[in-house]
Design an enzyme around this catalytic site. Structure first.
Site, short mmCIF file in Angstrom:
data_model
loop_
_atom_site.label_atom_id
_atom_site.label_comp_id
_atom_site.label_asym_id
_atom_site.label_seq_id
_atom_site.Cartn_x
_atom_site.Cartn_y
_atom_site.Cartn_z
N HIS A 74 28.00 30.61 -113.27
CA HIS A 74 29.26 31.11 -112.71
C HIS A 74 30.05 31.88 -113.75
CE1 HIS A 74 32.99 31.09 -110.31
NE2 HIS A 74 33.58 30.84 -111.47
N GLU A 75 30.17 31.31 -114.95
CA GLU A 75 30.93 31.99 -116.00
C GLU A 75 30.26 33.30 -116.42
OE1 GLU A 75 33.82 31.11 -116.45
OE2 GLU A 75 33.66 29.18 -115.45
N HIS B 106 31.18 36.15 -114.24
CA HIS B 106 32.39 36.89 -114.63
C HIS B 106 32.06 37.97 -115.66
CE1 HIS B 106 35.14 34.53 -112.33
NE2 HIS B 106 34.92 33.41 -112.99
#
Length: 222
Positions: A94-95, A98
């Site tokens: 998920h990170e 980004h």
């Protein structure tokens, strides 16, 4: 009605926090079949997307995972950085999602990043004006100013939603296409990401409700 409102704005965030912590705790105990730590997962996805300049570091604190678009750093909390778990894999991916957004100049991410310093100032200052306006009805204009300032923070909360959902979608695409997770792990990883997303949804809902309440107070005074 007011009592229901108070219960709602307290219960929503509490439930969201409970959900994310319980879901994370459950799947942080499930070892990923890939055997890769969160740090390794993040590095693999970054390199696969030609983001070699983005560093992966260990942060401090529980669920302190984040991506910094200024320093180009993916920071993972100790458990996710060091351990090989389904939860750690989902959070790390998920990170990195980004970071991929940053590379592709994802509009909502850029807008949110520009809003950060403005929202920090207006959100804090807004309550000074709001409290003065609420205490003194003759100074209703102060309440209006406070509401306008608070609205900037609400916009920030709302813009955060597509940023987070999109990062999770990118994360799932990456871990599946790179064969990092398999079979049932995909469903479990989605549960972790969905639980995390609830915290942002709850925060946005509470912010919108509070803004609407203040707007109603302001308009009813006129």
């Amino acid at each position: 009605m007011f009592l229901f409102y108070i219960v709602l704005i307290i219960a929503l965030p509490l439930y969201a926090q409970f959900k994310v912590k319980s879901t994370y705790k459950k799947y942080s105990r499930v070892r990923s079949t890939s055997g890769m730590t969160g740090a390794q997962v993040a590095r693999l996805i970054l390199d696969s997307n030609e983001l070699h300049e983005v560093k992966v570091v260990e942060s401090k604190g529980f669920l302190s995972d984040h991506y910094n678009p200024v320093t180009k750093i993916v920071a993972l909390s100790p458990d996710n950085y060091r351990n090989a778990s389904v939860a750690g894999t989902a959070v790390a991916a998920h990170e990195v999602g980004h970071a991929i957004q940053d590379k592709e100049a994802y509009a909502f991410l850029r807008f949110r990043h520009k809003l950060v310093p403005v929202a920090n100032i207006t959100s804090n200052a807004s309550w000074v004006f709001i409290m003065i306006g609420l205490l003194f009805q003759s100074m209703n204009s102060m309440l209006g100013i406070g509401i306008a300032l608070l609205a900037v923070g609400v916009v920030f909360q709302l813009v955060t939603l597509p940023v987070e959902f999109n990062a999770s979608s990118r994360a799932m695409d990456q871990v599946v296409s790179l064969n990092i997770i398999r079979n049932e792990e995909e469903k479990d990883a989605k549960k972790v990401l969905n639980a995390a997303a609830m915290t942002y949804v709850a925060a946005a809902a509470v912010a919108v409700l509070e803004l609407l309440r203040l707007v109603l107070i302001f308009t009813n005074r006129d």
